[in-house]
Enzyme design. Sequence first.
Site, PDB file in Angstrom:
ATOM      1  N   ILE A 186       0.808  -1.218   0.000  1.00 34.49           N
ATOM      2  CA  ILE A 186       0.000   0.000   0.000  1.00 34.49           C
ATOM      3  C   ILE A 186       0.845   1.273   0.000  1.00 34.49           C
ATOM      4  O   ILE A 186       0.314   2.363   0.194  1.00 34.49           O
ATOM      5  CB  ILE A 186      -0.970   0.032   1.192  1.00 34.49           C
ATOM      6  N   LYS A 187       2.146   1.143  -0.220  1.00 36.68           N
ATOM      7  CA  LYS A 187       2.989   2.340  -0.209  1.00 36.68           C
ATOM      8  C   LYS A 187       2.822   3.149  -1.502  1.00 36.68           C
ATOM      9  O   LYS A 187       2.115   2.745  -2.423  1.00 36.68           O
ATOM     10  CB  LYS A 187       4.448   1.948   0.005  1.00 36.68           C
ATOM     11  N   ASN A 188       3.489   4.314  -1.569  1.00 31.46           N
ATOM     12  CA  ASN A 188       3.308   5.222  -2.706  1.00 31.46           C
ATOM     13  C   ASN A 188       3.626   4.558  -4.032  1.00 31.46           C
ATOM     14  O   ASN A 188       2.996   4.862  -5.047  1.00 31.46           O
ATOM     15  CB  ASN A 188       4.141   6.477  -2.504  1.00 31.46           C
TER      16      ASN A 188
END
Length: 383
Positions: A186-188
């Site tokens: 779910i990171k950038n």
Amino acid sequence: MDDLIRVAMNARPTLDSSDHDSVIEALNEGLLGRGPQGEAFEKELGDYLQAPDVVTVASGTVALQLALMAAGVGPGDEVGVPSFTFCASIQAIIAIGAKPIFIDNAPSSLALDVDDVLRALTPQTRAVMPVHYAGRHVDLSPIMPELDRRGVAVIADAAHSFGSVRADGSPMTAGAEWVCFSFDAIKNITCGEGGAIIPPKSQSGAAPRLLRALGVDRENTDIRRGDYIVTMHGIRAHLAEMNAALGRSQLARFDRTAADRRRAWHEYRRRLQAIEGANIYDVDIDHTVPFNCAVTVDPALRDDLVQALRARGIGVGRHYPVNHRQPAFQVYDTRPLPNAEWAGAAVLTLPFGPDMTRQQITIVCDALAQELLDQQHIRSRVA
């Protein structure tokens, strides 16, 4: 995606057909360990981040662990770290036999207190680990001369902040610290699972590159044929080819992703301005690609709000509970941390991501406004 399904998720990966195609292509190449996809990803990351050296690894957590080791931190050393952060930061310190020393937040803030970093230092402190919560850079420049004087390394936990820059507009990787990114689901940008280490400008990535490969110089030997020499202690922490391929695909369209994350955050800020009792955390949006949208509320209401909003299908979170109160870390609870405790009790993270639409943000904010009113009415009747 249906609006009600999306708002029930606090965060989700954002994938498209190019991501699927990139992973399939890497699988078809038949080399699943470390190979040309990983090498290309490191070069492309370096170009994007304006960093001369990039070392990709298997996760953001192991990036912190290897950066600490490369900086010379070892058993018995102390590492200053915010209590208000994900537990992975603490586990990386403990994994190398070092001792976390918890640092307080700034008053009424979700960011660490730079002044408290100095108060936490002891003769045993070998490193500090600022966490760029929600993507906003924490500026340690006012205390860097003192950290340098004491020989204290800086290992920046930049798990939330890929794409962000410093307040002066310079790259996140422009300083004298080790910078560690996370590329989890779910990171950038996501590799599925992965991370990267950017060494200080004055150093190379040679040490973490050896550490990630069991101490084997894989750049100049062929470990698959048994032609290798182990030169130092290390662990198995390279980034696999299909993960690197996914990261490359995500990076290729990151400018669009960053713009969409900023758009969603701006829309939340616009809507939240009209909601009394919910204060959005200022991420310095002109310099930040936001990882999440965090608000603070009355700590006396927060847990009831979480329960009520989740019952309405809104995927709110509590990022993060403070670490010095966690059973595994209570032995390190040695300093008063009133502001961190406030942050851990007041924070509420709203469903967020580059895919969030205006309608979905409206659904979340309308529910938050109504539940805040309901909780305040309940509290006033009890009083």
